[in-house]
Scaffold this motif. Structure first.
Motif, short mmCIF file in Angstrom:
data_model
loop_
_atom_site.label_atom_id
_atom_site.label_comp_id
_atom_site.label_asym_id
_atom_site.label_seq_id
_atom_site.Cartn_x
_atom_site.Cartn_y
_atom_site.Cartn_z
N UNK A 108 -25.06 5.11 13.53
CA UNK A 108 -25.34 4.09 13.38
C UNK A 108 -24.61 3.07 13.07
N UNK A 109 -24.00 3.36 11.87
CA UNK A 109 -22.73 2.47 11.50
C UNK A 109 -21.63 2.29 12.65
N UNK A 110 -21.43 3.34 13.23
CA UNK A 110 -20.25 3.23 14.21
C UNK A 110 -20.77 2.24 15.62
N UNK A 111 -22.04 2.61 15.95
CA UNK A 111 -22.69 1.45 16.80
C UNK A 111 -22.35 0.20 16.26
N UNK A 112 -23.11 -0.14 15.13
CA UNK A 112 -23.00 -1.43 14.69
C UNK A 112 -21.59 -2.10 14.78
N UNK A 113 -20.60 -1.30 14.09
CA UNK A 113 -19.27 -1.71 14.05
C UNK A 113 -18.81 -1.98 15.50
N UNK A 114 -19.19 -1.40 16.50
CA UNK A 114 -18.72 -1.22 17.74
C UNK A 114 -19.13 -2.72 18.17
#
Length: 53
Positions: free
Chosen positions: A14-20
């Motif tokens: 979820x962190x990777x998705x939000x950062x992207x």
């Protein structure tokens, strides 16, 4: 320059998705239509190369 405040979730995906998403928003605001088209074509090309390995 952009400032971002992130609440780190337990799920790292979820962190990777939000950062992207945040990074994509920042980039699209700065690029012209032509530059954005080139960037997308490069992502597609590299994704194709990666999938063929």
């Amino acid at each position: 320059m952009y400032s971002v405040i992130i609440s780190i979730p337990k799920n790292k995906e979820e962190l990777k998705k939000r950062y992207a998403e945040l990074l994509a928003d920042a980039v699209t605001e700065e690029l012209t239509h032509e530059e954005l088209g080139y960037l997308i074509s490069e992502f597609d090309r590299r994704k194709g190369i990666k999938n063929n390995k």
